[in-house]
Design a protein around this motif. Structure first.
Motif, PDB file in Angstrom:
ATOM      1  N   GLY A  36       0.811  -1.207   0.000  1.00 12.93           N
ATOM      2  CA  GLY A  36       0.000   0.000   0.000  1.00 12.93           C
ATOM      3  C   GLY A  36       0.845   1.257   0.000  1.00 12.93           C
ATOM      4  O   GLY A  36       0.621   2.183  -0.785  1.00 12.93           O
ATOM      5  N   GLU A  37       1.847   1.279   0.862  1.00 13.58           N
ATOM      6  CA  GLU A  37       2.703   2.466   0.979  1.00 13.58           C
ATOM      7  C   GLU A  37       3.599   2.627  -0.248  1.00 13.58           C
ATOM      8  O   GLU A  37       3.787   3.735  -0.758  1.00 13.58           O
ATOM      9  N   GLN A  38       4.152   1.507  -0.747  1.00 10.12           N
ATOM     10  CA  GLN A  38       5.075   1.587  -1.872  1.00 10.12           C
ATOM     11  C   GLN A  38       4.374   1.933  -3.182  1.00 10.12           C
ATOM     12  O   GLN A  38       4.928   2.626  -4.024  1.00 10.12           O
ATOM     13  N   ILE A  39       3.150   1.437  -3.360  1.00 10.45           N
ATOM     14  CA  ILE A  39       2.462   1.650  -4.628  1.00 10.45           C
ATOM     15  C   ILE A  39       1.559   2.876  -4.600  1.00 10.45           C
ATOM     16  O   ILE A  39       1.508   3.656  -5.542  1.00 10.45           O
ATOM     17  N   LEU A  40       0.837   3.060  -3.488  1.00  7.63           N
ATOM     18  CA  LEU A  40      -0.165   4.114  -3.431  1.00  7.63           C
ATOM     19  C   LEU A  40       0.257   5.312  -2.599  1.00  7.63           C
ATOM     20  O   LEU A  40      -0.431   6.323  -2.571  1.00  7.63           O
ATOM     21  N   GLY A  41       1.374   5.179  -1.901  1.00  8.66           N
ATOM     22  CA  GLY A  41       1.832   6.281  -1.077  1.00  8.66           C
ATOM     23  C   GLY A  41       1.067   6.412   0.228  1.00  8.66           C
ATOM     24  O   GLY A  41       1.092   7.456   0.877  1.00  8.66           O
ATOM     25  N   ARG A  42       0.375   5.355   0.634  1.00 10.77           N
ATOM     26  CA  ARG A  42      -0.346   5.367   1.919  1.00 10.77           C
ATOM     27  C   ARG A  42      -0.384   3.957   2.479  1.00 10.77           C
ATOM     28  O   ARG A  42      -0.371   2.971   1.746  1.00 10.77           O
ATOM     29  N   LYS A  43      -0.393   3.875   3.786  1.00 11.77           N
ATOM     30  CA  LYS A  43      -0.385   2.569   4.425  1.00 11.77           C
ATOM     31  C   LYS A  43      -1.721   1.856   4.211  1.00 11.77           C
ATOM     32  O   LYS A  43      -2.772   2.470   4.170  1.00 11.77           O
ATOM     33  N   ALA A  44      -1.645   0.547   4.077  1.00 11.62           N
ATOM     34  CA  ALA A  44      -2.853  -0.269   3.926  1.00 11.62           C
ATOM     35  C   ALA A  44      -2.577  -1.625   4.551  1.00 11.62           C
ATOM     36  O   ALA A  44      -1.501  -2.204   4.350  1.00 11.62           O
ATOM     37  N   PHE A  45      -3.524  -2.117   5.320  1.00 11.84           N
ATOM     38  CA  PHE A  45      -3.359  -3.415   5.964  1.00 11.84           C
ATOM     39  C   PHE A  45      -3.746  -4.513   4.979  1.00 11.84           C
ATOM     40  O   PHE A  45      -4.905  -4.664   4.617  1.00 11.84           O
ATOM     41  N   ILE A  46      -2.752  -5.265   4.514  1.00 12.28           N
ATOM     42  CA  ILE A  46      -2.957  -6.373   3.590  1.00 12.28           C
ATOM     43  C   ILE A  46      -2.508  -7.647   4.293  1.00 12.28           C
ATOM     44  O   ILE A  46      -1.391  -7.719   4.810  1.00 12.28           O
ATOM     45  N   HIS A  47      -3.366  -8.633   4.297  1.00 15.01           N
ATOM     46  CA  HIS A  47      -3.097  -9.863   5.051  1.00 15.01           C
ATOM     47  C   HIS A  47      -2.940 -11.038   4.086  1.00 15.01           C
ATOM     48  O   HIS A  47      -3.737 -11.210   3.161  1.00 15.01           O
ATOM     49  N   THR A  48      -1.895 -11.824   4.292  1.00 13.97           N
ATOM     50  CA  THR A  48      -1.717 -13.070   3.537  1.00 13.97           C
ATOM     51  C   THR A  48      -1.813 -14.218   4.526  1.00 13.97           C
ATOM     52  O   THR A  48      -1.036 -14.283   5.485  1.00 13.97           O
TER      53      THR A  48
END
Length: 289
Positions: A36-48
Motif C-alpha cells: 500500500g505504501e510503496q504503490i499508493l503512497g499510503r499505508k494499507a493493511f494487507i493480510h496473507t
C-alpha cells in the motif's frame, strides 16, 4: 468474493481459488507487506494467510481503486513508473540466474536468493494490473456502449488492447499455458520473458471517430478520458506479469529442485518459509567451510 475480520478490520479475497505452498505464501506475504505504501503512497493493511490467499481492505478492491486512480491519475502513473524500475532490476537478476545454472552450489544458492527477492519485488504490482483488468475494461465498455456505435466501440477497444509482451512471447515461442497454474512446483520449463516496457498509448486510429460521438454528450469526455489512458496501461501490465510470473517461477523451481538434489535435503523445500530455506543453505555453507 470472500470476507473475514482480521485485527478488527474486514478484509476481502477476490481470488479464493488459488492456494499456494508454504514457500510461495511466504514470498507473497513479504511482497504485500508494504504494498500500500510503496504503490499508493499510503499505508494499507494487507493480510496473507497460511494458504497464500491475499486479503485486501475495501479501499484496495478493484472498484474503489479504479475510482481512486481516476481522481488521482498522478498516483497511478507514479506506481507504473516504480513498477518499470522494478522490472529492469528483475531482468538483471534473472539474467544472472541464467548464467548460474549448472555452476557451483554456492552460486546457485545466490541465484535462488536473487530470484526470490525479484519475485517479492514484482508480485505486489498485480494490485494495479491483474486485479484491476476486469473492472477497468468493464467500465470502459459500458461507457462506450452508451454513446458509441457497437462496431466502432469494438474496433476502438481492440486497437487499445495491444501489448508488445505478447508479440515478444510469440517470437520466443513461449507456448506454455501460463494461465493454468499459480504454484511454483507446478510449472514446466519455459523461455525467460521479463518484459516491463509498459507504454502510454497516446493515440490510435479510432480516437477521432470515438471522440466525435462522445463530444455530443455533455460531461461524457470527462468520464471517458481517464479510462481511455488507464485501460491500455492496465492491460499491458496484466499481460506482462503473466509471462514474468511464469518465468520467475520456472527459475525458482529449477534451483529449488537442483539444490535439493545436490545437497541431499530430505525435507520438502516448498513446505518451508523463505527464512527456513535460507537457514538450510546457511547450514550447508557452514559445513562446507
Amino acid at each position: 468474493m470472500l470476507s473475514k475480520r482480521v485485527k478488527e478490520q474486514i478484509l476481502y479475497c477476490n481470488r479464493p481459488q488459488y492456494t499456494l505452498s508454504v514457500l510461495q505464501s511466504d514470498l507473497t506475504r513479504r511482497s504485500f507487506d508494504n504494498a500500500g505504501e510503496q504503490i499508493l503512497g499510503r499505508k494499507a493493511f494487507i493480510h496473507t494467510d497460511e494458504t497464500g490467499l491475499v486479503w485486501l481492505p475495501k479501499d484496495l478492491l478493484a472498484p474503489q481503486l479504479v475510482d481512486f486512480f481516476i481522481k488521482n491519475p498522478s498516483k497511478f502513473y507514479s506506481a507504473v513508473e516504480s513498477r518499470m524500475i522494478e522490472y529492469c532490476r528483475t531482468s538483471e537478476l534473472v539474467r544472472a540466474a541464467e548464467i548460474s545454472r549448472n555452476t557451483s552450489v554456492t552460486a546457485q544458492m545466490k541465484a535462488l536468493r536473487g530470484l526470490a527477492y525479484a519475485y517479492i519485488g514484482l508480485l505486489k504490482y498485480v494490485i494495479i494490473g491483474n486485479l484491476l483488468i476486469e473492472e477497468v475494461i468493464g467500465r470502459f465498455q459500458q461507457l462506450l456502449a452508451e454513446f458509441v456505435p457497437n462496431e466502432l466501440a469494438v474496433q476502438h477497444l481492440d486497437s487499445l488492447l495491444r501489448c508488445d509482451a505478447v508479440a515478444r512471447a510469440i517470437d520466443l515461442q513461449f507456448f506454455e499455458d501460463i494461465r493454468g497454474t499459480k504454484r511454483i512446483e507446478d510449472v514446466t520449463s519455459a523461455p525467460v520473458h521479463i518484459f516491463g516496457d509498459t507504454r502510454i498509448v497516446h493515440s490510435v486510429p479510432t480516437d477521432d471517430n470515438v471522440n466525435s460521438f462522445l463530444l455530443q454528450a455533455k460531461g461524457c469526455i470527462s468520464r471517458y478520458a481517464p479510462l481511455r489512458f488507464i485501460v491500455p496501461v492496465v492491460y499491458q501490465m496484466a499481460e506482462e506479469w503473466r509471462y514474468a510470473d511464469y518465468s520467475l517461477r520456472t527459475h525458482l523451481r529449477y534451483y529449488l529442485d537442483s539444490l535439493q538434489a545436490q545437497l541431499g535435503i530430505q525435507k520438502n523445500l516448498y513446505a518451508m518459509t523463505f527464512s527456513e530455506l535460507e537457514a538450510e543453505f546457511i547450514t550447508y555453507e557452514c559445513r562446507a567451510n
